[in-house]
Write a protein that holds these residues in place. Structure first.
Motif, PDB file in Angstrom:
ATOM      1  N   ASP A   1       0.985  -1.131  -0.070  1.00  0.00           N
ATOM      2  CA  ASP A   1       0.064   0.063  -0.139  1.00  0.00           C
ATOM      3  C   ASP A   1       1.007   1.272   0.130  1.00  0.00           C
ATOM      4  N   ASP A   2       0.851   1.828  -1.222  1.00  0.00           N
ATOM      5  CA  ASP A   2       1.804   3.044  -1.342  1.00  0.00           C
ATOM      6  C   ASP A   2       1.026   4.505  -1.290  1.00  0.00           C
ATOM      7  N   SER A   3      -0.338   4.414  -0.656  1.00  0.00           N
ATOM      8  CA  SER A   3      -1.134   5.521  -0.668  1.00  0.00           C
ATOM      9  C   SER A   3      -0.355   6.597  -0.161  1.00  0.00           C
ATOM     10  N   ARG A   4       0.402   6.873   0.990  1.00  0.00           N
ATOM     11  CA  ARG A   4       1.129   7.861   1.454  1.00  0.00           C
ATOM     12  C   ARG A   4       1.846   8.555   0.492  1.00  0.00           C
ATOM     13  N   ALA A   5       2.594   7.913  -0.342  1.00  0.00           N
ATOM     14  CA  ALA A   5       3.586   8.453  -1.424  1.00  0.00           C
ATOM     15  C   ALA A   5       2.646   9.014  -2.485  1.00  0.00           C
ATOM     16  N   ARG A   6       1.588   8.606  -2.937  1.00  0.00           N
ATOM     17  CA  ARG A   6       0.761   8.947  -4.026  1.00  0.00           C
ATOM     18  C   ARG A   6       0.014  10.440  -3.137  1.00  0.00           C
ATOM     19  N   GLU A   7      -0.474  10.100  -2.063  1.00  0.00           N
ATOM     20  CA  GLU A   7      -1.045  11.642  -1.369  1.00  0.00           C
ATOM     21  C   GLU A   7      -0.283  12.489  -1.059  1.00  0.00           C
ATOM     22  N   ASP A   8       1.254  12.406  -0.673  1.00  0.00           N
ATOM     23  CA  ASP A   8       1.690  13.459  -0.098  1.00  0.00           C
ATOM     24  C   ASP A   8       2.728  14.251  -1.074  1.00  0.00           C
ATOM     25  N   TRP A   9       3.228  13.525  -2.056  1.00  0.00           N
ATOM     26  CA  TRP A   9       4.055  14.068  -3.269  1.00  0.00           C
ATOM     27  C   TRP A   9       3.609  13.807  -4.615  1.00  0.00           C
ATOM     28  N   GLY A  10       2.383  12.876  -4.685  1.00  0.00           N
ATOM     29  CA  GLY A  10       1.882  12.948  -6.054  1.00  0.00           C
ATOM     30  C   GLY A  10       2.386  11.739  -6.870  1.00  0.00           C
ATOM     31  N   TRP A  11       2.962  10.433  -6.058  1.00  0.00           N
ATOM     32  CA  TRP A  11       3.489   9.543  -7.088  1.00  0.00           C
ATOM     33  C   TRP A  11       2.249   8.836  -7.692  1.00  0.00           C
ATOM     34  N   SER A  12       2.653   8.501  -9.063  1.00  0.00           N
ATOM     35  CA  SER A  12       1.816   7.610  -9.611  1.00  0.00           C
ATOM     36  C   SER A  12       2.940   6.960 -10.645  1.00  0.00           C
ATOM     37  N   HIS A  13       2.636   5.512 -11.031  1.00  0.00           N
ATOM     38  CA  HIS A  13       3.432   4.843 -12.006  1.00  0.00           C
ATOM     39  C   HIS A  13       2.716   4.604 -13.269  1.00  0.00           C
ATOM     40  N   GLU A  14       3.589   4.236 -14.487  1.00  0.00           N
ATOM     41  CA  GLU A  14       3.308   4.228 -15.585  1.00  0.00           C
ATOM     42  C   GLU A  14       2.864   2.778 -16.092  1.00  0.00           C
ATOM     43  N   TYR A  15       4.073   2.109 -15.744  1.00  0.00           N
ATOM     44  CA  TYR A  15       4.094   0.529 -16.444  1.00  0.00           C
ATOM     45  C   TYR A  15       3.518  -0.444 -15.747  1.00  0.00           C
ATOM     46  N   ASP A  16       2.419  -1.135 -16.517  1.00  0.00           N
ATOM     47  CA  ASP A  16       1.888  -2.447 -15.875  1.00  0.00           C
ATOM     48  C   ASP A  16       2.668  -3.533 -16.509  1.00  0.00           C
ATOM     49  N   LEU A  17       2.215  -5.053 -16.201  1.00  0.00           N
ATOM     50  CA  LEU A  17       3.138  -6.108 -16.382  1.00  0.00           C
ATOM     51  C   LEU A  17       3.177  -6.326 -18.020  1.00  0.00           C
ATOM     52  N   ALA A  18       2.060  -5.898 -18.774  1.00  0.00           N
ATOM     53  CA  ALA A  18       1.986  -6.014 -20.177  1.00  0.00           C
ATOM     54  C   ALA A  18       2.981  -4.935 -20.827  1.00  0.00           C
ATOM     55  N   ALA A  19       2.780  -3.727 -20.261  1.00  0.00           N
ATOM     56  CA  ALA A  19       3.756  -2.714 -20.946  1.00  0.00           C
ATOM     57  C   ALA A  19       5.318  -2.912 -20.786  1.00  0.00           C
ATOM     58  N   MET A  20       5.444  -3.244 -19.395  1.00  0.00           N
ATOM     59  CA  MET A  20       7.067  -3.609 -19.128  1.00  0.00           C
ATOM     60  C   MET A  20       7.456  -4.853 -19.985  1.00  0.00           C
ATOM     61  N   THR A  21       6.755  -5.814 -19.975  1.00  0.00           N
ATOM     62  CA  THR A  21       7.432  -7.115 -20.649  1.00  0.00           C
ATOM     63  C   THR A  21       7.545  -6.704 -22.092  1.00  0.00           C
ATOM     64  N   ALA A  22       6.704  -5.842 -22.716  1.00  0.00           N
ATOM     65  CA  ALA A  22       6.801  -5.630 -24.224  1.00  0.00           C
ATOM     66  C   ALA A  22       8.021  -4.713 -24.491  1.00  0.00           C
ATOM     67  N   ASP A  23       8.304  -3.761 -23.418  1.00  0.00           N
ATOM     68  CA  ASP A  23       9.338  -2.727 -23.743  1.00  0.00           C
ATOM     69  C   ASP A  23      10.809  -3.636 -23.284  1.00  0.00           C
ATOM     70  N   MET A  24      10.698  -4.358 -22.149  1.00  0.00           N
ATOM     71  CA  MET A  24      11.946  -5.069 -21.865  1.00  0.00           C
ATOM     72  C   MET A  24      12.430  -5.891 -23.233  1.00  0.00           C
ATOM     73  N   LEU A  25      11.349  -6.785 -23.719  1.00  0.00           N
ATOM     74  CA  LEU A  25      11.845  -7.708 -24.657  1.00  0.00           C
ATOM     75  C   LEU A  25      12.350  -6.730 -25.920  1.00  0.00           C
ATOM     76  N   GLU A  26      11.571  -5.805 -26.316  1.00  0.00           N
ATOM     77  CA  GLU A  26      12.029  -5.041 -27.368  1.00  0.00           C
ATOM     78  C   GLU A  26      13.379  -4.367 -27.287  1.00  0.00           C
ATOM     79  N   LYS A  27      13.801  -3.930 -26.076  1.00  0.00           N
ATOM     80  CA  LYS A  27      15.006  -3.172 -25.811  1.00  0.00           C
ATOM     81  C   LYS A  27      16.158  -4.376 -25.779  1.00  0.00           C
ATOM     82  N   LEU A  28      15.876  -5.518 -25.121  1.00  0.00           N
ATOM     83  CA  LEU A  28      16.942  -6.388 -24.982  1.00  0.00           C
ATOM     84  C   LEU A  28      17.079  -7.045 -26.306  1.00  0.00           C
ATOM     85  N   ALA A  29      16.255  -7.418 -27.041  1.00  0.00           N
ATOM     86  CA  ALA A  29      16.166  -7.931 -28.662  1.00  0.00           C
ATOM     87  C   ALA A  29      17.174  -7.063 -29.209  1.00  0.00           C
TER      88      ALA A  29
END
Ligand code: AKB
Length: 312
Positions: free
Chosen positions: A284-312
């Motif tokens: 639970d990272d709600s304090r980081a999201r509330e206090d200084w506006g943290w949000s993430h971008e990559y989910d499992l599908a997006a990360m996997t696609a990008d990793m494979l593309e970059k490593l290949a």
């Protein structure tokens, strides 16, 4: 942030942070420091200012800070969880005395400091699902012990000496530029290299092992976001919970299979399993999201696609 020092500059996080910071602040303003010589790219060194220094050597560290008139330190030099179990004395020495040296110098030279804690600060009695910000911290690894003690030390230097030290409890970090070394979550990086090279991977934790993870661009963003946030927004000076994705080893393997159908993953748990089992499955990272506006971008599908593309 004018003159920036990155300790552990050769490492998984340090090398990526170096690139981003040098693009943003100019390569001449960033100093990379590591106990190892710099990484070479062909005959070219990637960095401009480089110092070979052991972070447990207070005088050498102080000389570097004075030489480059450093005002900000990203103190990343550390032994990780698996190596820490093999070399507990070294882990205590590097992780604790290195941090104490940096905090003493921060107090004396008015430095802003970033220091990473980890999900390893939690232990077998911490709630494992949606682990709260404030809860039982009873790690049973030397790495985890140094993370809890380090968090308390950071808070002490903030309260007592007004040192502007900020910290995040990183989950397992997945990246393609520099491989991690000596961590429990390293399987989630190795699996990509092996899937591309050999179309198979023998994983050192079980298929069901579920851990909190994050793609490196999100980790770098979180690190810079917390360092740039106005001081009054940083309300936790031990370390903030930080989260993005959470998946089992099998779910990761299945996601890779969508891109490489012939990929086969087998599971042969070793000593890493006990470490993984003592850690949270989600955070639970709600304090980081509330206090200084943290949000993430990559989910499992997006990360996997990008990793494979970059490593290949
Ligand atoms: C490790 O596995 O030791 C690290 C961590 C979760 O802090 N990646």
């Amino acid at each position: 942030m004018n003159n920036i020092l990155i300790t552990g500059g050769n490492g998984q996080i340090g090398s990526e942070l170096y690139t981003v910071l040098s693009e943003r602040y100019g390569i001449g303003n960033i100093v990379s420091l590591d106990i190892q010589p710099p990484r070479m790219f062909g005959s070219r060194r990637e960095v401009e200012h480089y110092e070979i220094v052991d972070v447990t050597d207070y005088k050498a560290l102080r000389n570097t800070i004075k030489k480059y008139q450093i005002d900000t330190v990203f103190h990343l030099a550390s032994l990780l969880s698996a190596t820490g179990e093999l070399k507990p004395d070294l882990a205590w020495n590097v992780n604790m005395n290195g941090l104490k040296n940096v905090l003493d110098l921060a107090r004396d030279y008015q430095l802003q400091v970033f220091w990473p804690s980890s999900i390893a600060a939690f232990g077998p009695h911490s709630p494992q699902i949606n682990t709260p910000q404030f809860t039982v911290l009873d790690p049973n690894t030397m790495y985890g012990v140094t993370k809890v003690a380090g968090e308390l030390l950071c808070n002490y230097y903030f309260e007592k000496y007004n040192v502007d030290v900020r910290s995040l409890r990183y989950p397992g970090l997945i990246s393609y530029k520099t491989p991690p070394g000596g961590g429990t979550t390293d399987y989630a990086v190795e699996i990509f290299y092996e899937a591309i090279k050999h179309k198979k991977y023998n994983c050192f934790v079980s298929a069901e092992t579920r851990l909190p993870m994050m793609y490196m661009p999100d980790a770098i963003k979180a690190t810079l976001d917390i360092m740039h946030a106005p001081a009054e927004q940083i309300k936790i000076r031990t370390s903030y919970n930080l989260a993005a994705i959470s998946f089992s080893a099998e779910e990761l393997a299945n996601e890779i299979k969508k891109h490489i159908p012939e990929f086969e993953c087998t599971y042969e748990p070793d000593f890493h399993q006990a470490i993984a089992d003592s850690w949270p499955k989600s955070i639970d990272d709600s304090r980081a999201r509330e206090d200084w506006g943290w949000s993430h971008e990559y989910d499992l599908a997006a990360m996997t696609a990008d990793m494979l593309e970059k490593l290949a």
